[in-house]
Design an enzyme around this catalytic site. Structure first.
Site, PDB file in Angstrom:
ATOM      1  N   HIS A  73      75.542  47.621  40.648  1.00 42.00           N
ATOM      2  CA  HIS A  73      74.568  47.653  41.743  1.00 42.00           C
ATOM      3  C   HIS A  73      73.636  46.458  41.639  1.00 42.00           C
ATOM      4  CE1 HIS A  73      72.315  49.843  38.533  1.00 42.00           C
ATOM      5  NE2 HIS A  73      71.244  49.271  39.071  1.00 42.00           N
TER       6      HIS A  73
ATOM      7  N   GLU B 202      69.963  49.389  44.885  1.00 46.69           N
ATOM      8  CA  GLU B 202      68.825  50.138  44.361  1.00 46.69           C
ATOM      9  C   GLU B 202      67.555  49.506  44.916  1.00 46.69           C
ATOM     10  OE1 GLU B 202      68.686  50.082  40.093  1.00 46.69           O
ATOM     11  OE2 GLU B 202      66.868  51.303  39.971  1.00 46.69           O
TER      12      GLU B 202
ATOM     13  N   HIS C 182      66.845  43.280  39.329  1.00 50.65           N
ATOM     14  CA  HIS C 182      67.944  43.247  38.351  1.00 50.65           C
ATOM     15  C   HIS C 182      69.290  43.442  39.019  1.00 50.65           C
ATOM     16  CE1 HIS C 182      67.066  47.677  38.354  1.00 50.65           C
ATOM     17  NE2 HIS C 182      68.373  47.778  38.242  1.00 50.65           N
TER      18      HIS C 182
END
Ligand code: CO
Length: 147
Positions: A87, A136, A8
């Site tokens: 992010h 991440e 994502h």
């Protein structure tokens, strides 16, 4: 490092409901999850599911609205009042192996692996070591697990 799927893109927003309406009405998204609060990160979160090929799940947009100004996303939003890309998240097969590899390369890993918004273990790597992008790293959800 064993690079997995781009899971994502995390997008911070000052108004989650307005962002949901944007993705639905302007971008044509028809699969947006119910928002929930992730207490540990002090954010309200939902996922915009983009379609993948042949009916598979595509990459998600993770919409994040801080529930408190004094939080990581809250402070980021103070500097970026319109919101935007916060992010990027890649999957790895083993979160602990990936963490050790980043540390061995001298990358600044932010904290211990912890349960993220998708219910699987994650950690972040500082943008200064990642070409300017807060990154991440997420352990690939096991087959059949909700995400
Ligand atoms: Co994320």
């Amino acid at each position: 490092m064993k690079l997995g799927r781009l899971n994502h893109i995390g997008v911070a927003t000052p108004d989650l409901d307005a962002s949901i309406a944007f993705y639905r009405d302007v971008m044509g998204a028809n699969d947006i999850t119910e928002p929930f609060v992730l207490e540990s990160q002090k954010v309200r979160v939902c996922f915009v599911n983009t379609p993948g090929e042949n009916g598979t799940a595509g990459t998600q947009v993770e919409l994040l609205q801080p529930t408190e100004a004094d939080s990581a996303v809250g402070k980021w939003l103070a500097k970026n009042p319109l919101g935007g890309q916060h992010h990027i998240c890649f999957e790895v097969p083993d979160i602990h192996v990936a963490r050790e590899e980043f540390l061995a390369l001298g990358k600044q890993v932010l904290g211990e692996p912890r349960i993220g918004a998708h219910g699987t273990l994650i950690f972040f790597v500082h943008p200064k070591d990642m070409g300017g992008m807060l990154t991440e790293i997420m352990e690939t959800p096991k087959a059949g697990a909700a995400h």
